[in-house]
Scaffold this active site. Structure first.
Site, PDB file in Angstrom:
ATOM      1  CB  SER A 165      41.150  55.210  37.579  1.00  0.00           C
ATOM      2  OG  SER A 165      42.409  55.763  37.854  1.00  0.00           O
ATOM      3  CB  ILE A 166      45.297  55.211  33.932  1.00  0.00           C
ATOM      4  CG1 ILE A 166      45.628  56.346  34.913  1.00  0.00           C
ATOM      5  CG2 ILE A 166      45.929  55.469  32.571  1.00  0.00           C
ATOM      6  CD1 ILE A 166      47.114  56.480  35.223  1.00  0.00           C
ATOM      7  CB  SER A 208      43.534  43.502  35.799  1.00  0.00           C
ATOM      8  OG  SER A 208      43.696  44.877  35.905  1.00  0.00           O
ATOM      9  N   GLY A 242      52.944  53.865  31.959  1.00  0.00           N
ATOM     10  CA  GLY A 242      52.983  53.420  33.354  1.00  0.00           C
ATOM     11  C   GLY A 242      54.311  53.779  33.981  1.00  0.00           C
ATOM     12  NE  ARG A 243      56.239  55.621  38.153  1.00  0.00           N
ATOM     13  CZ  ARG A 243      55.302  56.516  37.897  1.00  0.00           C
ATOM     14  NH1 ARG A 243      54.822  56.643  36.665  1.00  0.00           N
ATOM     15  NH2 ARG A 243      54.820  57.278  38.847  1.00  0.00           N
ATOM     16  CD  GLU A 274      61.094  58.361  33.252  1.00  0.00           C
ATOM     17  OE1 GLU A 274      60.891  59.285  34.057  1.00  0.00           O
ATOM     18  OE2 GLU A 274      60.230  57.538  32.904  1.00  0.00           O
ATOM     19  CG  HIS A 333      57.583  60.429  33.377  1.00  0.00           C
ATOM     20  ND1 HIS A 333      58.192  59.668  34.353  1.00  0.00           N
ATOM     21  CD2 HIS A 333      56.271  60.386  33.669  1.00  0.00           C
ATOM     22  CE1 HIS A 333      57.265  59.190  35.179  1.00  0.00           C
ATOM     23  NE2 HIS A 333      56.104  59.626  34.783  1.00  0.00           N
TER      24      HIS A 333
END
Lengths: 327, 327
Positions: B166-167, B186, B243-244, B273, B291
């Site tokens: 969705s993002i 994807s 994302g991460r 982080e 973040h």
């Protein structure tokens, strides 16, 4: 070899003359391309030739915002066109051009997309505090996260475009994709445009969360964003200016920001560049930009095409590509 | 009295104070249907707290810093639901939940627009150098050194979206309005998307001017953006990560930036982080964000509504609002 360059020189002389008008610090990269079709005359390089060419100059290529004054125009009695390379034309004495029947062309759409994406970038930055967040991280403050103020959502914001010209339209197209609702103010309503129109900027401001200023600077638009408009926009309102500094009453804007009576600003232009009001330097809800909304590598290629196309059209007696309506 | 009543309400355990409780306010999460049991307010160590309360806890409210492991699930045999405040689920042992019949409800689409907005904002910023130019002005350099260098236009660039969830989909929609050409990678091709699909991220990078990382962090995606992918992206390539941090091999990315093997990066997330690699602090072609892609008051309110909605539905035996289903 000497003979060849003499021939080349002679060839040059037979081509139509185009005078290059520029401030000494300005230059442009496509002289060679222009020289294939035109005899370029630069008074800064050849001041001794001004008298010789005075009566032959029908076209001036104006590099960037080099001022075109009535004195300059008066010097060239046969001048018919000024081909500009800027989006704005407030550096050209349009009244004198109108009086003399001199056409003026600008950058047309060459810069519109670049300016529009920059305006959107400034808006996202001002609302979501991108630059401020970057400063925060670089200052080593992140480990203290939780103290940092939130940004604000862009989606659903009511955006008022001041000046729905080629730049304003491109801004509208982009912001619509973020879920913003668009309304606008322009000199005249645009019949084919689906967005609500407000004849007065104040009314637009009352009904907006954000104002994006994209219009040209003219007598009528000087300080069009004034104290009343800022009050109407309100405490959470954001102003983005990619037009000209003098479209906004800068002193008032600073006061509004200092007093927290407006939510934030993204400014690419100022009343007295390169001077930026000091009060803004400590603000995290303001994004400051040194007048570069159109400055991309790609813009330089695009502007070349527009300048060349306008010169070609002029000398071929064809319709100009990007004439400025000088009413 | 309120206290007596609340002792009969079903309990939802919270291990650490969710950032949103601080940033928005805990009262947004209040409900007459359930109460929170805050492990972080107890002097007991967690395992003891769990043992003490084990049989009364039917649901867990999880946020990023508090993993839900198989061990924790074993200690809480009455738990049937985990609700997260985060979009990401990498802190939840999903297979362990599935095994025990524990449902998971995540933040679903609540953040998607805001995260997408920031992703686009970071991309514009890196290409057009907005934060840098702002720094330049605040340092007084516009006055002393003149114009800031050119940026690169966003419009026309080929953008590869890594993870068209969705993002990613919201990012794609926005970038299309800027005239970007979208393709994606994807786990599986998405039937609803008409953008070109690349089955491996290396090929996507080779055919892109910019990569936007929007996928979840899983065992398969850890360090998926490695040196080879970055080199395939190329010297004019730009990477944006919302994302991460661990999706990118951060050490390699820093080296690529140092050696100018890629043009720049916009990063909201990092491997460790709040530590950010020191080398990045000296770079002008990097935009750093602590973040906070989801951090807007509006998103948080939507999140609160969703969390409360999910928990209330659960305790009232109604369908969950955002049950996470494995694709």
């Amino acid at each position: 070899m000497a003979n060849q360059s003499e021939e080349q020189n002679q060839e040059q002389q037979q081509r139509p003359i185009v005078m290059v008008h520029r401030l000494p610090t300005f230059s442009f990269s496509f002289a060679n391309r222009l020289k294939t079709h035109y005899h370029l005359f630069d008074p800064l390089d050849s001041p001794d030739l001004i008298d010789l060419h005075r009566d032959s100059v029908r076209a001036i290529f104006c590099v960037g915002p080099s001022p075109v004054t009535s004195e300059l125009i008066a010097r060239y009695p046969c001048l018919e066109i000024i081909v500009g390379s800027s989006a704005g034309v407030d550096h050209i004495d349009l009244r004198e051009c109108r009086r003399r029947g001199i056409a003026v062309t600008n950058a047309g759409n060459a810069f519109s997309e670049a300016a529009a994406e920059y305006a959107v970038g400034l808006l996202i930055d001002a609302l979501r505090r991108v630059s401020a967040g970057d400063r925060f991280v670089r200052a080593g403050l992140w480990p203290k996260a939780g103290e940092y103020p939130l940004g604000f959502k862009l989606g659903g914001k009511r955006v008022g475009i001041v000046g729905l010209g080629s730049i304003g339209s491109e801004v509208a197209n982009r912001l619509a994709a973020f879920g913003c609702s668009i309304a606008y103010n322009s000199r005249k309503k645009k019949p084919s445009v689906p967005y609500p129109y407000y004849a007065k900027v104040c009314d637009l401001a009352v009904n907006s969360d954000v104002l994006v200023v994209c219009c040209a600077l003219a007598d009528e638009t000087h300080h069009i964003i004034n104290k009343d408009v800022m009050t109407a926009l309100g405490k959470e309102g954001v102003i983005i200016n990619v037009g000209r500094g003098k479209l906004v009453d800068e002193k008032e804007l600073v006061q509004f920001l200092v007093r927290g009576e407006i939510g934030g600003a993204g400014l690419d232009v100022f009343e007295n560049e390169p001077y930026v009001p000091k009060e803004l330097f400590t603000m995290d809800n303001v994004v400051l930009s040194p007048h570069r909304a159109v400055l991309t590598q790609e813009s330089f290629e695009a502007i070349q095409e527009v300048v060349v196309a306008n010169l070609e059209a002029f000398f071929a007696n064809k319709p100009l590509v990007s004439p400025v309506q000088n009413e | 009295m309120a206290t007596d009543e609340s002792q009969n309400l079903p309990k939802v355990i919270v291990f650490i104070k969710p950032p949103v409780f601080t940033l928005l306010g805990e009262h947004y999460f209040h409900s007459p249907i359930f109460q929170f049991l805050k492990a972080y307010e107890s002097p007991l160590p967690l395992h003891q707290f769990l043992t003490t309360h084990a049989h009364s806890i039917q649901a867990i409210l999880s946020s990023g810093g508090a993993p839900v492991t198989a061990d924790i699930l074993d200690k809480l045999p009455s738990v049937r639901l985990v609700v997260t405040t985060s979009a990401g689920l990498n802190q939840i042992d999903l297979p362990a939940c599935r095994l025990r019949g524990v449902a998971v409800a995540n933040a679903a689409d609540v953040y998607s627009a805001d995260v997408a907005d920031l992703a686009v904002g970071l991309l514009i910023d890196v290409l057009r150098k907005i934060s840098c130019a702002d720094r330049y002005v605040r340092q007084g350099l516009w006055v002393t050194k003149g114009d800031y260098p050119l940026g690169y236009k966003l419009g026309g660039k080929r953008v590869g979206i890594v993870g068209l969830g969705s993002i990613g989909f919201e990012v794609a929609k926005r970038l299309e309005a800027f005239g970007c050409h979208i393709s994606y990678n994807s786990r599986k091709k998405k039937p609803y998307a008409s953008y070109p699909f690349y089955s491996n991220v290396h090929e996507l990078a080779a055919n892109s001017d910019a990569l936007v990382i929007c996928c979840a962090l899983t065992d398969q995606t850890r360090h998926m953006i490695n040196k080879e992918v970055l080199l395939a992206l190329g010297k004019e390539g730009v990477i944006v990560n919302i994302g991460r941090g661990a999706i990118i091999d951060e050490k390699e990315m820093v080296q690529c930036l140092v050696q100018e093997e890629i043009r720049g990066a916009g990063l909201d997330v990092f491997e460790n982080e709040p530590d950010v690699p020191q080398e990045l602090f000296a770079m002008d072609n990097v935009v750093l964000s602590p973040h906070r892609a989801v951090f807007t008051p509006e998103s948080f309110k939507d999140l609160a509504e969703l969390v409360v909605g999910n928990l209330e539905a659960f305790f009232l035996n109604k369908p969950l609002l955002s049950l996470f289903g494995d694709e």
